[in-house]
Design a protein around this motif. Structure first.
Motif, PDB file in Angstrom:
ATOM      1  N   TRP B  88       0.449  -1.000   0.409  1.00  0.00           N
ATOM      2  CA  TRP B  88       0.470   0.168  -0.111  1.00  0.00           C
ATOM      3  C   TRP B  88       1.023   1.307  -0.120  1.00  0.00           C
ATOM      4  CZ3 TRP B  88      -5.502  -0.322  -0.718  1.00  0.00           C
ATOM      5  CH2 TRP B  88      -5.285  -1.185  -0.544  1.00  0.00           C
ATOM      6  N   ASP B  90       1.312   5.099   0.200  1.00  0.00           N
ATOM      7  CA  ASP B  90       0.086   6.622   0.631  1.00  0.00           C
ATOM      8  C   ASP B  90       1.297   7.587   0.131  1.00  0.00           C
ATOM      9  OD1 ASP B  90      -0.527   8.454   2.189  1.00  0.00           O
ATOM     10  OD2 ASP B  90       0.634   8.503   3.924  1.00  0.00           O
ATOM     11  N   ASP B  91      -0.249   7.961  -0.724  1.00  0.00           N
ATOM     12  CA  ASP B  91      -0.035   8.910  -2.063  1.00  0.00           C
ATOM     13  C   ASP B  91      -0.821  10.028  -1.424  1.00  0.00           C
ATOM     14  OD1 ASP B  91      -2.331   7.299  -1.614  1.00  0.00           O
ATOM     15  OD2 ASP B  91      -3.132   7.863  -4.376  1.00  0.00           O
ATOM     16  N   SER B  92      -0.950  10.247   0.058  1.00  0.00           N
ATOM     17  CA  SER B  92      -1.253  11.866   0.261  1.00  0.00           C
ATOM     18  C   SER B  92       0.159  12.827  -0.510  1.00  0.00           C
ATOM     19  CB  SER B  92      -2.106  11.985   1.645  1.00  0.00           C
ATOM     20  OG  SER B  92      -0.180  11.650   2.602  1.00  0.00           O
ATOM     21  N   THR B 128      -2.563   2.265  -4.206  1.00  0.00           N
ATOM     22  CA  THR B 128      -2.975   3.633  -3.399  1.00  0.00           C
ATOM     23  C   THR B 128      -3.603   3.743  -3.327  1.00  0.00           C
ATOM     24  OG1 THR B 128      -3.742   4.440  -5.088  1.00  0.00           O
ATOM     25  CG2 THR B 128      -1.383   4.670  -5.351  1.00  0.00           C
ATOM     26  N   LEU B 129      -3.804   4.189  -1.388  1.00  0.00           N
ATOM     27  CA  LEU B 129      -4.682   4.553  -0.371  1.00  0.00           C
ATOM     28  C   LEU B 129      -5.239   5.486  -1.257  1.00  0.00           C
ATOM     29  CD1 LEU B 129      -2.359   5.080   2.962  1.00  0.00           C
ATOM     30  CD2 LEU B 129      -3.907   3.230   2.005  1.00  0.00           C
ATOM     31  N   PRO B 156      -6.415  10.040  -0.137  1.00  0.00           N
ATOM     32  CA  PRO B 156      -6.396   8.789   0.615  1.00  0.00           C
ATOM     33  C   PRO B 156      -6.930   8.564   1.483  1.00  0.00           C
ATOM     34  CG  PRO B 156      -4.703  10.209   0.494  1.00  0.00           C
ATOM     35  CD  PRO B 156      -5.324  11.036   0.396  1.00  0.00           C
ATOM     36  N   LEU B 172       2.967  -1.157   4.386  1.00  0.00           N
ATOM     37  CA  LEU B 172       2.183   0.190   3.550  1.00  0.00           C
ATOM     38  C   LEU B 172       3.300   1.427   4.030  1.00  0.00           C
ATOM     39  CD1 LEU B 172       0.543   2.399   3.940  1.00  0.00           C
ATOM     40  CD2 LEU B 172       0.194   2.062   6.419  1.00  0.00           C
ATOM     41  N   THR B 174       4.741   4.897   4.332  1.00  0.00           N
ATOM     42  CA  THR B 174       3.978   5.695   3.971  1.00  0.00           C
ATOM     43  C   THR B 174       5.025   6.877   5.366  1.00  0.00           C
ATOM     44  OG1 THR B 174       2.090   6.574   5.951  1.00  0.00           O
ATOM     45  CG2 THR B 174       2.952   5.085   6.639  1.00  0.00           C
ATOM     46  N   HIS B 178      -0.401  11.412   8.058  1.00  0.00           N
ATOM     47  CA  HIS B 178      -1.178  11.703   8.348  1.00  0.00           C
ATOM     48  C   HIS B 178      -2.072  10.512   9.022  1.00  0.00           C
ATOM     49  CE1 HIS B 178      -0.501  14.474   4.747  1.00  0.00           C
ATOM     50  NE2 HIS B 178      -1.497  15.035   5.633  1.00  0.00           N
ATOM     51  N   LEU B 181      -4.824   8.154   8.103  1.00  0.00           N
ATOM     52  CA  LEU B 181      -4.942   6.546   7.349  1.00  0.00           C
ATOM     53  C   LEU B 181      -3.811   5.575   7.003  1.00  0.00           C
ATOM     54  CD1 LEU B 181      -2.566   8.949   4.205  1.00  0.00           C
ATOM     55  CD2 LEU B 181      -5.007   8.135   4.798  1.00  0.00           C
TER      56      LEU B 181
END
Lengths: 352, 524
Positions: B88, B90-92, B128-129, B156, B172, B174, B178, B181
Motif C-alpha cells: 500500500w 500512501d499517496d497523500s 494506493t490509498l 487518500p 504500507l 508512508t 496523516h 491513514l
C-alpha cells in the motif's frame, strides 16, 4: 414268425417326449406305446435320468444305429450269439439245463407240488403215469448290458459315450433278435438307470428309448461298476461297456461281477485323443470324476507319457480279464462300432 | 498436498477387484481330463498342486496403474510456500515532499524493493490509498513516476476491508504524517510499515476560492487559506496572479500547524494563480491555480422588442450580461417574437401576441421545480397575454389555475416559453420581475446563477509533512501469514499412467499373439 419291422429314430428327441411321437412312426409301432406303459419301473428310471437337463449334463444327442444297421449287425453276429448252435464238426454238444423257460426240454414224472398246467396230458395218457414238461432253463440266455455313464465318458466331446451307447443298442437289438432276454444298467457312482430283463422288439424300443435319454454328468460322476452286481442274477451274462479309467482299472469290481454272472464281457472304450493337452505350457489338470487337480507342464513328453500310462492300464486290464475268464476287448473309438463288436464277439468265442 | 477432487480416491476401495480378476491367470488355466492318473508322472509339484495358486503377479502392476490413475483424477496439488504481498502506497501530498535522496514516495518504494528482494517467492501487488480499487501491478522501477503523474480526485483513505485479505501480507509505505491513514478498519494493522521522511518544514496553500464581488460588477473576490504543515514558524509571501499580471502580494507569518486566510479582489479574469514565496520541500502545495470559468457571466442576446423591464432585469443580473440581438457568441437569447436567431441556442421566448389579462387563479408549480426555487409571487400583479398550449413532453413549470404561464419545451436546445406580460403596467415596476427573470434563466441553464463559487480545496492538513511516530505493525509473524501456492501435479501422473497403460496394452497384444500362434501350432 418274422419280427415286426422297427423304425427307430436316428436321433432321439429330448427326453420326456410324448408317446404320440412314436405313433407317427407307423402302424407297427403301436405296441411300443403299450410296452412303454406296461413297464413302469423302466419308464420311471428312464424319465428320472432323462428329464434332468442341468447345465452340467452332456447335451449332445446320441445317434442310435438305424434298423438296417442293426439287422445287418445281427445277421453278422448270429453265429456268435446263438450259444446252442452246434459247434463245427459236431464234436461238442450244446450244454442245456432244465429250468424255468418256454423251450421244451424233456419230461419227467409228476411229483406233488408241480404245476398242473405243466402236465403233458398226451404223454401221461400214453405212458399211463403223470408226466410233466421240463423246460430249457432260460437264464443261460439272459444278458445284461452295463454301460458306464460316469463323467469320464464325457471327455473330449463325449465321443466315448456315443460309441458306448451305439454298441449297447446294437448288442441289445442283436440279442433280442435271437430270443435272448436283455436288460440294461447305466452306472456311475451308483446305478443311474435300469431296464429290467425282457425280450421282444418292444423291449428293444424300451432300451433304445432309455439309451437315447441318458445324459451323463459332465463332472463329478464317478465310476462304480460294482454297484451293478446287486442287479445281476447268478446265471446271467453281462457285457460291461466302459473306459475302465480307475486306479485299478476296475479289476476288483470286474471280479465281483464275474462271480455274479455266468459269462462276463468287458468292452473297453478308449480314445487316443483324450490324452492330448492344449499347448499351454504350465496348466492345471482337473479330474472329471473326482475334481482333483494336478499341475503339469504340458509338452510332447507329457502326452507321450499319458499315452503310455493308458496303454499300461489297458495291458493290465487285459491280463486280469484273461486270467479271470472275462472276455475283454479294447475298442478305439476311431473304429466303427460294428467292426469293434464283431471283433469282440469273435475273440470271446475263440477264447471260450 | 491437496486434492482437487478427493472423491476419486474412493475408487481405491475397488483395487481388490483387480486382484480378483487376476485369480484365473496363467497359473490357473484348468483343463478337464477323464483320469488324472494318466498325467501323474508329469506333475510339476504335488505341493504346488495341492495348495491354492496365487494370482497372476501382473495384478500388482495393474493395480498400481489403477491407483495412479485414480490419484491423477483426484487432482493432486503440491503446495509451495509463497508470500503474497500488497504494497500500500500512501499517496497523500506529503509523500511527494522532496528529501535529500528524492521524494518520500520514491524513497519508500526503493526501501520496499530492497526488502522484497530478500523474499524468495514474493508476489507483490501495488495499490494506493487514494485509489485502492485499481492495482498498479507489481512493483516496478517506474512506479514512482506513475504515482507522481496521477491526478486523483479523492483524498487518500485507509484501505477498504474487502482488500485486506487474510492470505496476503499488507505492507504500507508512508511518512505517517496523516495518522488517519494508519487507522485501518477492523483494528487491522499493516504487517510491515516502511516509514519514510525527515523534513519537518512546509507551508502550503490548502484552499483557494473565488466569487463575484457583490458590490463591484466585473470584479472577483479571492480567498486563500495558507497553512503551516511543519514544525517551525514560517514566513511566506502569497502572490496572486490573474492572467499574466500579478494582482496581489501578501506576507504571512505562520506558527507550526497554524493557518491563515488571505483575501483579495481582482478584476474579472479567466483564471487566477496563487504562489507562496519562497518555495519549500513540498513544491506541489506552494502554488495553486483556479479556473474562474464558472464565474463568467452568461451572455444573453436581447430582442429589441422585449419589454424594458425585462431588459433591465437581465442587465442588472450579476450572472447575466445583455447583448444586442444577432451578436455572435451569445450563450442564450431573449426572444420577444421580433428577431429570429439563425443559430440554435437556448432561448427564453416571451409570447405577447394577445391582450394582457390578470392571472386571477392561484399559482401552481411543477413538481420538477424544487421548493427552494419556488419564489413567492403576488398573483394579483401577474399578467399574461397569450394562452400557452403545452405539447406532449413539455413541462409546465408555472400555471395560474389551468392557464400555463411558463413552459419548458421538450427538445434541444432548451426553450423556456412564457406568456407573462412583462410590459404590462402592473408588472413594469414590480419587484418580483428580477426574481422571475433569474428563475427563468436558471431554468434555461439548469444551474444556479447567484452566489457561484470557484474553489480548489486540497483538504485540511494537506500541508502536513511532519513524519508521525513509529506505527505499530500486526502481531502476526510474516512467516505465519504466508499464503500457499498450489501447483497442479495431476498432469505428471496422467503421463505416467498413460505410459504404463500403453506398455500393458503392448504386452497383452504380444501375449495374445504368442498364444494364438501356439494354439494354431497345437491344432495343426
Amino acid at each position: 414268425m418274422a419280427a415286426p419291422r422297427l423304425k427307430l429314430p436316428r436321433a432321439k428327441p429330448p427326453p420326456g417326449s410324448p408317446p404320440a411321437r412314436f405313433a407317427r412312426l407307423g402302424r407297427g409301432l403301436s405296441f411300443l406305446e403299450r410296452a412303454l406303459r406296461i413297464v413302469p419301473g423302466t419308464s420311471r428310471a428312464s424319465r428320472g435320468l432323462a428329464s434332468s437337463t442341468g447345465a452340467d449334463r452332456t447335451e449332445a444327442f446320441v445317434e442310435l444305429p438305424d434298423e438296417a444297421e442293426l439287422r445287418s449287425f445281427a445277421r453278422a453276429a448270429a453265429q456268435l450269439l446263438i450259444d446252442r448252435a452246434p459247434r463245427l464238426g459236431g464234436s461238442k454238444a450244446v450244454a442245456r439245463h432244465a429250468g424255468a423257460g418256454i423251450q421244451h426240454l424233456d419230461h419227467r414224472d409228476y411229483i406233488p407240488g408241480d404245476e398242473i398246467r405243466h402236465i403233458d396230458w398226451r404223454q401221461t395218457a400214453r405212458f399211463g403215469r403223470a408226466l410233466v414238461h421240463r423246460f430249457e432253463a432260460e437264464t443261460i440266455s439272459d444278458w445284461t448290458i452295463l454301460i458306464d455313464a460316469s463323467s469320464s465318458m464325457t471327455a473330449n466331446g463325449a465321443v466315448k459315450w456315443r460309441c458306448a451307447v451305439q454298441a449297447a443298442a446294437a448288442m441289445s437289438h442283436a440279442l433280442i433278435e435271437f430270443g435272448h432276454r436283455v436288460g440294461l444298467l447305466a452306472f456311475g457312482s451308483r446305478v443311474l438307470a435300469r431296464c429290467p430283463l425282457g425280450r421282444g422288439q418292444h423291449h428293444y424300443a424300451v432300451i433304445a428309448r432309455l439309451l437315447a435319454g441318458l445324459r451323463p454328468m459332465s463332472s463329478g460322476e464317478r465310476s462304480a461298476l460294482g454297484a451293478c452286481a446287486l442287479h445281476l442274477s447268478g446265471t446271467a451274462s453281462a457285457l460291461a461297456i466302459s473306459d475302465f479309467l480307475a486306479d485299478d482299472e476296475m479289476c476288483f469290481e470286474l471280479a465281483v461281477l464275474r462271480a455274479r454272472c455266468a459269462t462276463l464281457h468287458a468292452l473297453q472304450v478308449s480314445d487316443v485323443t483324450e490324452v492330448r493337452l492344449p499347448p499351454f505350457g504350465e496348466i492345471e489338470l482337473s479330474d472329471l470324476e473326482t475334481g482333483t487337480r494336478l499341475q503339469v507342464l504340458a509338452d510332447d513328453r507329457t502326452a507321450t507319457s499319458a499315452a503310455d500310462q493308458r496303454a499300461a492300464m489297458t495291458a493290465r486290464l487285459r491280463t486280469f480279464c484273461s486270467r479271470s475268464g472275462i472276455a475283454f476287448s479294447d475298442w478305439e473309438v476311431a473304429r466303427p462300432w460294428r467292426e469293434a463288436l464283431i471283433a469282440h464277439l469273435v475273440r470271446a468265442r475263440s477264447n471260450g | 498436498m491437496t486434492l482437487a477432487s478427493p472423491l476419486w480416491l474412493l475408487g481405491l476401495a475397488l483395487l481388490p477387484v483387480v486382484r480378483w480378476l487376476h485369480r484365473a491367470g496363467r497359473h490357473r488355466r484348468v483343463v478337464a481330463v477323464p483320469h488324472l492318473a494318466l498325467w501323474r508322472d508329469a506333475a510339476v509339484s504335488l505341493a504346488a498342486a495341492s495348495r491354492r495358486q496365487p494370482p497372476d503377479p501382473a495384478w500388482r502392476r495393474r493395480a498400481l496403474l489403477a491407483a495412479l490413475l485414480l490419484l491423477a483424477l483426484a487432482g493432486p496439488r503440491l503446495e509451495q510456500p509463497t508470500q503474497r504481498i500488497t504494497l500500500w502506497i500512501d499517496d497523500s501530498p506529503s509523500m511527494f515532499t522532496r528529501e535529500a535522496e528524492g521524494t518520500r514516495i520514491a524513497i519508500g518504494l526503493a526501501r520496499a524493493r530492497s526488502l522484497l528482494a530478500s523474499q524468495a517467492r514474493a508476489e507483490v501487488e501495488v495499490r494506493t490509498l487514494a485509489d485502492p480499487w485499481h492495482p498498479l501491478g507489481p512493483l516496478a522501477d517506474d512506479t514512482a513516476s506513475t504515482l507522481a503523474a496521477r491526478r486523483l480526485r479523492d483524498p487518500p483513505a485507509p484501505p477498504p476491508p474487502a482488500l485486506l485479505a487474510g492470505q496476503r501480507q499488507h505492507w504500507l509505505v508512508t511518512d505517517a504524517a496523516h495518522p488517519e491513514l494508519i487507522a485501518w478498519p477492523g483494528s487491522r494493522r499493516p504487517d510491515r510499515v516502511i516509514r519514510v521522511g525527515a523534513v519537518t518544514r512546509n507551508v502550503g496553500i490548502e484552499r483557494l476560492a473565488a466569487r463575484r464581488a457583490p458590490g463591484e460588477r466585473g470584479r472577483i473576490e479571492l480567498l486563500a487559506k495558507v497553512a503551516n504543515g511543519g514544525s517551525a514558524v514560517e514566513n511566506r509571501t502569497l502572490v496572486l496572479i490573474a492572467g499574466d499580471s500579478e494582482v496581489s502580494r501578501t506576507a504571512v507569518r505562520l506558527d507550526p500547524e497554524a493557518s491563515t486566510f488571505v483575501s483579495a479582489v481582482i478584476p474579472d479574469s479567466n483564471a487566477v494563480e496563487a504562489r507562496l514565496l519562497p518555495g519549500d520541500a513540498l513544491a506541489q502545495d506552494d502554488e495553486i491555480a483556479l479556473d474562474l470559468a464558472p464565474l463568467r457571466r452568461h451572455r444573453i442576446a436581447i430582442d429589441p422588442a422585449c419589454p424594458r423591464t425585462l431588459v433591465l432585469a437581465i442587465a442588472t443580473h450579476p450572472a447575466l450580461s445583455a447583448l444586442p440581438a444577432g451578436t455572435a457568441g451569445a450563450d442564450a437569447a431573449l426572444d420577444c417574437a421580433s428577431v429570429r436567431t439563425a443559430t440554435p441556442i437556448p432561448r427564453i421566448q416571451v409570447r405577447t401576441d394577445r391582450l394582457s389579462q390578470p392571472a386571477a387563479e392561484p399559482l401552481r408549480w411543477s413538481s420538477t421545480v424544487p421548493a427552494s426555487q419556488r419564489i413567492r409571487l403576488d398573483v394579483d400583479r401577474l399578467r399574461y397575454s397569450a394562452p400557452l398550449s403545452p405539447r406532449p413532453g413539455d413541462d409546465v413549470l408555472l400555471a395560474a389555475g389551468d392557464q400555463p404561464l411558463v413552459v419548458r419545451r421538450v427538445g434541444e436546445p432548451a426553450v423556456i416559453e412564457t406568456t407573462l406580460d412583462f410590459g404590462a403596467a402592473e408588472m413594469a415596476s414590480d419587484a418580483q420581475v428580477p426574481l422571475l427573470v433569474n428563475w427563468l434563466a436558471e431554468c434555461l441553464f439548469d444551474a444556479p446563477l447567484l452566489d457561484a463559487i470557484a474553489l480548489v480545496d486540497r483538504g485540511a492538513r494537506s500541508s502536513a509533512v511532519v513524519p508521525g511516530p513509529r506505527t505499530p505493525v500486526a502481531s502476526t509473524a510474516p512467516s505465519e501469514a504466508r499464503a500457499r501456492e498450489s501447483r497442479d501435479e495431476s498432469r505428471i501422473l496422467l503421463v505416467l499412467v498413460g505410459l504404463g497403460l500403453a506398455w500393458e496394452i503392448v504386452a497383452l497384444a504380444r501375449q495374445w499373439w504368442r498364444l494364438s500362434a501356439r494354439v494354431d501350432a497345437g491344432s495343426a
